[in-house]
Design a protein around this motif. Structure first.
Motif, mmCIF file in Angstrom:
data_model
loop_
_atom_site.group_PDB
_atom_site.id
_atom_site.type_symbol
_atom_site.label_atom_id
_atom_site.label_comp_id
_atom_site.label_asym_id
_atom_site.label_seq_id
_atom_site.Cartn_x
_atom_site.Cartn_y
_atom_site.Cartn_z
ATOM 1 N N ILE A 1 -1.578 7.796 -2.475
ATOM 2 C CA ILE A 1 -2.817 7.682 -3.412
ATOM 3 C C ILE A 1 -2.708 8.085 -4.707
ATOM 4 C CG2 ILE A 1 -4.428 8.867 -2.492
ATOM 5 C CD1 ILE A 1 -4.935 5.292 -3.938
ATOM 6 N N LYS B 1 -12.622 1.902 -4.064
ATOM 7 C CA LYS B 1 -11.989 1.618 -2.588
ATOM 8 C C LYS B 1 -12.066 2.976 -2.128
ATOM 9 C CE LYS B 1 -9.587 -2.768 -2.710
ATOM 10 N NZ LYS B 1 -8.394 -3.284 -2.555
ATOM 11 N N GLU B 2 -11.965 3.971 -2.866
ATOM 12 C CA GLU B 2 -11.485 5.409 -2.134
ATOM 13 C C GLU B 2 -12.943 6.223 -2.070
ATOM 14 O OE1 GLU B 2 -8.858 6.783 -0.728
ATOM 15 O OE2 GLU B 2 -7.947 4.724 -0.755
ATOM 16 N N ARG C 1 -14.266 7.106 -4.968
ATOM 17 C CA ARG C 1 -14.170 8.395 -5.875
ATOM 18 C C ARG C 1 -14.880 7.744 -7.472
ATOM 19 N NH1 ARG C 1 -8.170 10.095 -4.541
ATOM 20 N NH2 ARG C 1 -8.451 11.360 -6.701
#
Length: 846
Positions: free
Chosen positions: A620, A651-652, A654
C-alpha cells in the motif's frame, strides 16, 4: 525717445502718472513685450496725444482699457496639463475586456524616429523655433509620436490646435496671434495646406514662415503630420510651364520631415515584445496584426467596428453573412457566389425590393476600402503569381470582425436558408466543421448531410459522427452501416462501438455483437474481448460470460500473435491497452512506463492500473507514494490523483494523514485536491478548519472557490457561499453561474436561479440546461422553455439539449413529437424534422 521721456519728466500731473526712462519708452513703442507698468504706458500715450493735438483724456482712457484687457487676456492655446490625447486626434485604441484597469493609451515603444523628434523638441525647449513634419501612412503612429514628445516640454508651454479655430475663420490670421512658448498642432496638415482654393493654403504656409522667421515670437514648436502622397504634392517642383501652386508650403516644409515606418523595425522588436508582456492590448495586436502592422491594428480596429455598425444595409448584410459563415465553420476564403446568396438572408423584404441592379459591386467596393492602415471589412483575395487560375472570386473577412462575429453573434439565430447554402458550397474539410455547428444546434439532418459529404471524401471522423448521432435513436441498422463505413476508413474503435450498439436498447443482439467484438480482437484489440465480457456481466447476458471469454481468448491467441497485438496498440496510440498488454505478456517495467505516459495524458484508468501494480509489488505504501507524487505533477495525471489517494487512505482508516497530504497538494497549486480535502475534513468533523484554509487559497483559484462555496452550503452557510459565487457568475464564469443557480434553487429563490441557469447554459455549460427547464416547467412555462432551448447554440452535447426539449414536449402531452425529435432533431426553420434516413454511398449504390 529721449524727448518723450523729458516731456513726461518735466510736466508731471494726473495725465502723466509715470516716469519711464528712454529705454522703457523704446520698449513700450517698439517691442511686443507686455509693459509691466500701466502708468508708464499712459504717460507715453498722453504725451503723444498732446503733441499731435488729440484729445488727451480720450487717448488716456482708451490706453488704460487696452492695458487692462491685455493684462487679463491669456495667450492663445491651452496649458499642456489640460490636454487630452483624443482631443488632439490620437486614435482610440482597442480594448481588452480582461484588462479593465489599463491606462488610457497603450504602452509606448520608443523607436528610431522618436529619438529624432525628441532631439528637435529639446531644441525648442532650449529657445529655438522648430518645425517638424512626420510623414507616414495611415495609423502608423504619427500623432502618438508627437503626443509623447511634447510631454518633455516645460510647464510654461501651451498648445494651439488648428481645429480650435472658429468655423470659417481665417486660419492664417489666427496664426498671427501665436506667441512664444507655443506648440502649433497641425495634425493631418493637408487639411490646412492643400485647400480647394490653393491661395488659402498658401496663406497658411506663409503665416507659418513668418512665425519661423520672427525672432520676437519664438520659441515656437510647429508639429505637422502628412501622408506620403500629400507630402509629395506639397513639396514637388512644378514641371515646365506648370503653375507653382505651393511655393510657400514647399519652402516651409523643406528639411522638416521624418519618416515613420509601416511596421516595427527589427531593432525595435525586442522592446515591443517586452512592452506586450505588460500590456494586453499590445499582446493582442502582436498576435492578430497582419504582417506586423501593430499600430495600425491598435488604431484601426475600433474604427473598423464602427464602420461595420454604421454600414448601409447591403454592406451590413454582406458582413453579417460573412461573420456567420465563418463562425459556423467555413474556411477563411469565402466564395462570392456564397456571399451574394447568403446576403439576401439578412435583408428585410423592403430592403431587398429596393436593391439597385449594381448593389453587389457597390457594396463590395465599399466594404473593401482600407481602414486606418488595415484591410477593409471584406477584401478580395487574389493569387500572387501570374498565370494561376483564380477560379471563383473569393473574399476574406477582416480578422477583427471575424472575432467580433464569433463573440457578438453567437447567441443570434442563424437564418434557416444559410444552412442549405453551406451544404452546397462547403468543401469536404469545411463540411466536417460546419456539421459540428449544426449538430450543436440539434439540426441533425443538416449535420449528417454535411458529415456524409466529408465521409465520402474519406473522413472516418465524419463517418463516426454520423454513427454516433444515429446510435442515439432506434435505427440500429443505419448505425451499424456507418460504423462499418468508419471502420473501412480507418477508425480503430468503430467495430467495438458497433458491438455496443447491438447490445443496448430493448432487444440485445448478442450473437451479432460477439462477432463484432471478435473482429475487433482479431485486428489486435484484445481488450475488445474484455469489454464484451464486462458488458455481458452488466447487461443481462443469458450465457456464462467467463466461459465465453475463455473460449474467445483461446481462439484469439490461435489467430493473433503478441507482436501483432502490440503493433496494433502502437499504431492506434492506445497506451492504456498497450501497457496492460505488456504487463500481461510479462514485460512489466515497459508496461508501467507506457501506462504512466498514458496517465500524463489524462487516462485515469491507467492510473488505477499503475496503482494496483504498485500495490501488488510494493504494498500500500508504494501505491500511496506514487499517488502523492502524482498529485504534485504538472501534467493531466494530477487531476485524478487526489480522488484515488482519498479513496485508498480512507479505506485504510488514515483520514488525518490524508487531509495533511491533500492540504499540501492544494498549497502547491493542485486545485483538484480541494473537493477531496473538503470531504475528508467533513468526515473528520473539522469543517470550520477546512473553510478557513480554503478561504486562504481561493483568492487566485476559481476551482478552490467552487469547492469552498459547496462546503459552505453543506454547512448551512448559504449567504457566504452566495457572496463568493455571485461576482464570479456576474463576470461570466459559466460554472459559477451553474453553482450559483443550484444554490439559489436550494434556498427557494427560483426566479433568480432560473436566470443563472439560463446564462450558464447559453455560455456553454450544457448541464445547466436541465436545471433551467426544470424550473420553467415547475412555473408552467413549457412553450417558453421550448423556444429558449432552441435558441442555445453554445458547443455542447446536442442530444442533451434535444432530450431537454423532448422532456418539455412530453410534459405538454406531445409524446409522439418528442419521440420524433429524439430520432430526427430539428430543421433549420425551428420545427421538428420529418423522418429522414442516411446510408453510406456504397450502401446507397447497392
Amino acid at each position: 525717445m529721449a524727448r518723450i521721456a523729458e516731456l513726461i519728466a518735466d510736466y508731471p500731473d494726473d495725465m502723466l502718472p509715470g516716469c519711464p526712462s528712454k529705454d522703457t519708452v523704446h520698449r513700450i513703442i517698439g517691442s511686443s513685450e507686455f509693459p509691466a507698468q500701466q502708468a508708464n504706458v499712459v504717460s507715453v500715450a498722453a504725451v503723444l496725444a498732446r503733441e499731435a493735438r488729440w484729445d488727451v483724456s480720450d487717448a488716456v482712457e482708451r490706453v488704460r482699457s487696452a492695458w487692462v484687457s491685455a493684462l487679463l487676456a491669456e495667450p492663445v492655446g491651452k496649458p499642456l496639463t489640460e490636454l487630452d490625447p483624443y482631443g488632439l486626434e490620437v486614435h482610440q485604441s482597442i480594448t481588452v475586456p480582461s484588462d479593465k484597469h489599463a491606462p488610457l493609451l497603450p504602452t509606448y515603444v520608443i523607436r528610431d524616429h522618436d529619438r529624432h523628434v525628441q532631439e528637435r523638441v529639446g531644441c525648442a525647449a532650449s529657445g529655438q523655433s522648430v518645425l517638424i513634419t512626420i510623414v507616414g501612412e495611415s495609423s502608423t503612429g504619427k500623432t502618438r509620436t508627437f503626443w509623447e514628445a511634447i510631454q518633455q516640454l516645460p510647464s510654461k508651454w501651451r498648445l494651439w490646435q488648428a481645429l480650435d479655430s472658429a468655423p470659417h475663420s481665417d486660419l492664417s490670421a489666427d496664426l498671427e496671434k501665436i506667441g512664444p512658448y507655443t506648440v502649433v498642432w497641425l495634425n493631418e496638415a493637408q487639411r490646412f495646406l492643400l485647400t480647394a482654393d490653393p491661395a488659402e493654403g498658401e496663406q497658411v504656409a506663409a503665416a507659418l514662415r513668418r512665425i519661423m522667421h520672427s525672432s520676437d515670437r519664438g520659441p515656437v514648436l510647429i508639429l505637422m503630420t502628412l501622408w506620403p502622397k500629400y507630402w509629395d504634392q506639397l513639396t514637388s517642383e512644378p514641371h515646365d510651364g506648370q503653375r507653382d501652386l505651393h511655393p510657400h508650403a514647399r519652402h516651409v516644409l523643406n528639411g522638416s520631415s521624418l519618416r515613420v515606418p509601416v511596421t516595427f523595425e527589427p531593432d525595435d522588436l525586442e522592446s515591443l515584445v517586452a512592452a506586450a508582456a505588460r500590456d494586453a492590448r499590445l499582446a493582442q495586436a502582436m498576435e492578430h496584426a497582419e504582417q506586423g502592422q501593430v499600430t495600425q491594428y491598435l488604431a484601426g480596429v475600433p474604427a473598423l467596428i464602427q464602420r461595420y455598425q454604421t454600414a448601409p444595409p447591403p454592406v451590413r448584410a454582406l458582413i453579417d453573412a460573412a461573420m456567420d459563415i465563418r463562425r459556423l465553420g467555413f474556411g477563411e476564403h469565402l466564395p462570392l457566389e456564397l456571399l451574394e446568396a447568403a446576403a439576401y438572408e439578412y435583408l428585410t423584404d423592403l430592403q431587398f425590393d429596393h436593391l439597385p441592379d449594381d448593389w453587389l459591386e457597390v457594396a463590395l467596393a465599399h466594404a473593401a476600402q482600407p481602414q486606418r492602415g488595415i484591410r477593409g471589412p471584406l477584401t478580395r483575395i487574389r493569387p500572387r503569381r501570374k498565370g494561376v487560375s483564380e477560379g471563383s472570386m473569393r473574399y476574406r473577412l477582416a480578422d477583427p470582425l471575424d472575432q467580433l462575429g464569433r463573440e457578438g453573434r453567437r447567441k443570434l439565430p442563424t437564418p434557416p436558408g444559410l444552412w442549405d447554402l453551406l451544404v452546397h458550397h462547403s468543401t469536404a474539410t469545411e463540411a466536417l466543421s460546419i456539421a459540428r455547428s449544426a449538430e450543436y444546434r440539434g439540426l441533425l439532418r443538416t449535420a449528417v448531410t454535411l458529415y456524409k459529404k466529408s465521409a465520402d471524401y474519406g473522413s472516418n471522423e465524419a463517418a463516426l459522427a454520423i454513427a454516433e448521432i444515429l446510435s442515439m435513436t432506434n435505427r440500429k441498422e443505419e448505425t451499424i452501416e456507418w460504423y462499418e463505413q468508419a471502420h473501412s476508413l480507418g477508425a480503430s474503435n468503430a467495430l467495438r462501438f458497433a458491438a455496443e450498439t447491438l447490445v443496448t436498447g430493448e432487444e440485445a443482439d448478442w450473437d451479432s455483437a460477439k462477432a463484432y467484438y471478435m473482429r475487433a480482437a482479431f485486428q489486435g484489440d484484445i481488450f475488445a474481448l474484455v469489454d464484451c465480457r464486462d458488458h455481458m456481466r452488466e447487461w443481462e447476458y443469458d450465457g456464462d460470460a467467463d466461459e465465453w471469454f475463455d473460449d474467445a481468448l483461446t481462439d484469439f491467441w490461435d489467430h493473433v500473435s503478441i507482436e501483432s497485438a502490440l503493433a496494433w496498440c502502437e499504431e492506434f496510440d492506445t497506451e492504456h491497452n498497450f501497457g496492460k498488454l505488456l504487463i500481461g505478456a510479462g514485460k512489466r517495467a515497459r508496461g508501467l512506463d507506457i501506462l504512466e505516459r498514458s496517465v500524463s495524458k489524462g487516462n485515469f484508468m491507467s492510473m488505477y492500473t499503475v496503482c494496483e501494480e504498485k500495490r501488488r509489488s510494493g504494498g500500500i505504501e508504494s501505491a500511496l507514494a506514487y499517488l502523492k507524487g502524482l498529485g504534485h505533477a504538472t501534467h493531466m495525471g494530477s487531476i485524478f490523483a487526489p480522488m484515488a489517494l482519498k479513496n485508498m487512505m480512507l479505506k485504510e482508516g488514515r483520514g488525518e494523514e490524508c487531509a495533511t497530504i491533500l492540504r499540501e497538494m492544494i498549497t502547491a497549486g493542485n486545485s483538484s485536491a480541494a473537493s477531496e480535502f473538503a470531504e475528508v475534513m467533513r468526515r473528520l468533523d473539522r469543517s470550520d478548519e477546512a473553510i478557513n484554509f480554503l478561504c486562504s487559497q481561493s483568492a487566485e483559484n476559481a476551482r478552490v472557490t467552487y469547492e469552498l462555496a459547496d462546503l459552505l452550503r453543506q454547512e448551512s452557510r448559504e449567504d457566504q457561499a452566495l457572496s463568493l459565487l455571485t461576482p464570479m457568475a456576474a463576470a461570466g464564469d459559466s460554472r459559477a453561474q451553474d453553482e450559483l443557480a443550484r444554490l439559489l434553487e436550494g434556498t427557494g429563490r427560483l426566479d433568480e436561479a432560473l436566470i443563472w441557469y439560463q446564462r450558464s447554459a447559453e455560455d456553454g455549460r450544457h448541464n445547466a440546461t436541465s436545471g433551467a427547464v426544470r424550473l420553467m416547467l415547475r412555473a408552467g412555462r413549457a412553450p417558453e422553455a421550448l423556444t429558449w432551448i432552441r435558441s442555445i447554440s453554445a458547443p455542447d452535447a446536442s442530444h442533451d439539449r434535444i432530450d431537454s426539449a423532448a422532456w418539455v414536449l412530453e410534459s405538454m402531452g406531445r409524446k409522439e413529437e418528442a419521440k420524433q425529435l429524439k430520432d430526427y432533431g430539428w430543421d433549420p426553420e425551428g420545427i421538428v424534422s420529418a423522418p429522414w434516413s442516411i446510408l453510406p454511398s456504397a450502401c446507397e449504390e447497392r
